[in-house]
Design a protein around this motif. Structure first.
Motif, PDB file in Angstrom:
ATOM      1  N   VAL A 126       0.847  -1.189   0.000  1.00  6.54           N
ATOM      2  CA  VAL A 126       0.000   0.000   0.000  1.00  6.54           C
ATOM      3  C   VAL A 126       0.886   1.244   0.000  1.00  6.54           C
ATOM      4  O   VAL A 126       1.929   1.284   0.664  1.00  6.54           O
ATOM      5  CB  VAL A 126      -0.927   0.030   1.231  1.00  6.54           C
ATOM      6  CG1 VAL A 126      -1.830   1.260   1.198  1.00  6.54           C
ATOM      7  CG2 VAL A 126      -1.751  -1.245   1.305  1.00  6.54           C
ATOM      8  N   GLN A 144      -4.160   7.209  -0.835  1.00  2.00           N
ATOM      9  CA  GLN A 144      -3.661   5.852  -0.696  1.00  2.00           C
ATOM     10  C   GLN A 144      -4.052   5.015  -1.916  1.00  2.00           C
ATOM     11  O   GLN A 144      -5.053   5.260  -2.567  1.00  2.00           O
ATOM     12  CB  GLN A 144      -4.182   5.201   0.587  1.00  2.00           C
ATOM     13  CG  GLN A 144      -5.684   5.003   0.663  1.00  2.00           C
ATOM     14  CD  GLN A 144      -6.115   4.359   1.968  1.00  2.00           C
ATOM     15  OE1 GLN A 144      -5.448   4.472   2.997  1.00  2.00           O
ATOM     16  NE2 GLN A 144      -7.238   3.667   1.944  1.00  2.00           N
ATOM     17  N   ASP A 193      -2.471   1.328  -4.564  1.00  2.00           N
ATOM     18  CA  ASP A 193      -1.639   0.152  -4.781  1.00  2.00           C
ATOM     19  C   ASP A 193      -0.209   0.592  -5.079  1.00  2.00           C
ATOM     20  O   ASP A 193       0.048   1.233  -6.095  1.00  2.00           O
ATOM     21  CB  ASP A 193      -2.213  -0.655  -5.949  1.00  2.00           C
ATOM     22  CG  ASP A 193      -1.432  -1.928  -6.226  1.00  2.00           C
ATOM     23  OD1 ASP A 193      -0.403  -2.162  -5.567  1.00  2.00           O
ATOM     24  OD2 ASP A 193      -1.843  -2.691  -7.121  1.00  2.00           O
TER      25      ASP A 193
END
Length: 222
Positions: free
Chosen positions: A100, A113, A115
């Motif tokens: 993350v 936030q 991948d």
């Protein structure tokens, strides 16, 4: 006599060609040896290790001729963990645990936030520093400059990326530390990172995790 002259000339020409081929091959082989020695040295220095360093960053947007400067402290841990804490010109943090990615801007009361693999897969943000094996795996490498103080190597992604066209790293001849990373994109924009005060040490894994403070707006990145 004329025939003898031609035979001598042909033999001399053949000898010159052979010599040129020999020295050309020897030069290429020598470059490969230097390149591999440098790669071996930085892999030994960084592989599987954690480290911290001060950094300065200079970003240039070519089309508008805009230059921005920033500085702070960065932490890296194998594999894929990073924390960039910017202190100047404004405080913000970029943190990833390898899965993350969080970008926290306290002045704006928000955290983005998403991948991590989608944002660092091309090597942006010095991502390979958290997994040094990615250099040989993902890039075609060539020597760019050799001095008594450092060696610069040009890294071109084996798989074409839209956001990064090449990366140049500068490696100290003294201690095999990566002192500078410059990324280039197809639009001639550059981001230069210079590292100082590098310390190899154990780092608490919690440094690479982020708990969203109460009341902070969360923005999901695609």
């Amino acid at each position: 006599m004329k025939s003898l002259f031609h035979r001598i000339s042909l033999n001399l020409f053949s000898s010159i060609v052979c010599c040129c081929l020999f020295f050309s091959t020897a030069s290429a082989t020598g470059s490969d040896i230097i390149k591999n020695d440098i790669l071996d040295a930085i892999e030994k220095k960084y592989s599987g290790k954690s480290f911290e360093a001060n950094f300065t960053q200079i970003s240039r947007l070519a089309a508008l001729d805009i230059i921005e400067k920033a500085s702070g402290r960065a932490s890296f841990s194998h594999p894929g963990k990073m924390k960039w804490e910017y202190m100047e010109p404004a405080h913000h943090e970029i943190i990833t645990n390898g899965k993350v990615l969080w970008i926290f801007r306290p002045d704006e009361n928000q955290v983005m936030q998403g991948d991590a693999s989608q944002f660092f897969k091309s090597g942006a943000g010095g991502a390979f520093l958290s997994d040094i094996s990615l250099i040989r795996k993902n890039y075609t490498i060539s020597l760019k400059e050799i001095t008594v103080d450092y060696v610069e190597m040009d890294l071109v992604a084996k798989t074409k990326k839209s956001d990064i066209s090449s990366i140049v790293i500068r490696v100290s001849q003294k201690n095999s530390e990566i002192e500078r990373v410059v990324t280039y994109n197809p639009y001639d924009d550059t981001i230069l990172f210079e590292f100082s005060g590098i310390q190899f040490k154990k780092i608490d894994p919690g440094v690479f995790e982020f708990k969203v403070p109460y009341g902070v707006n969360i923005i999901e990145m695609d």
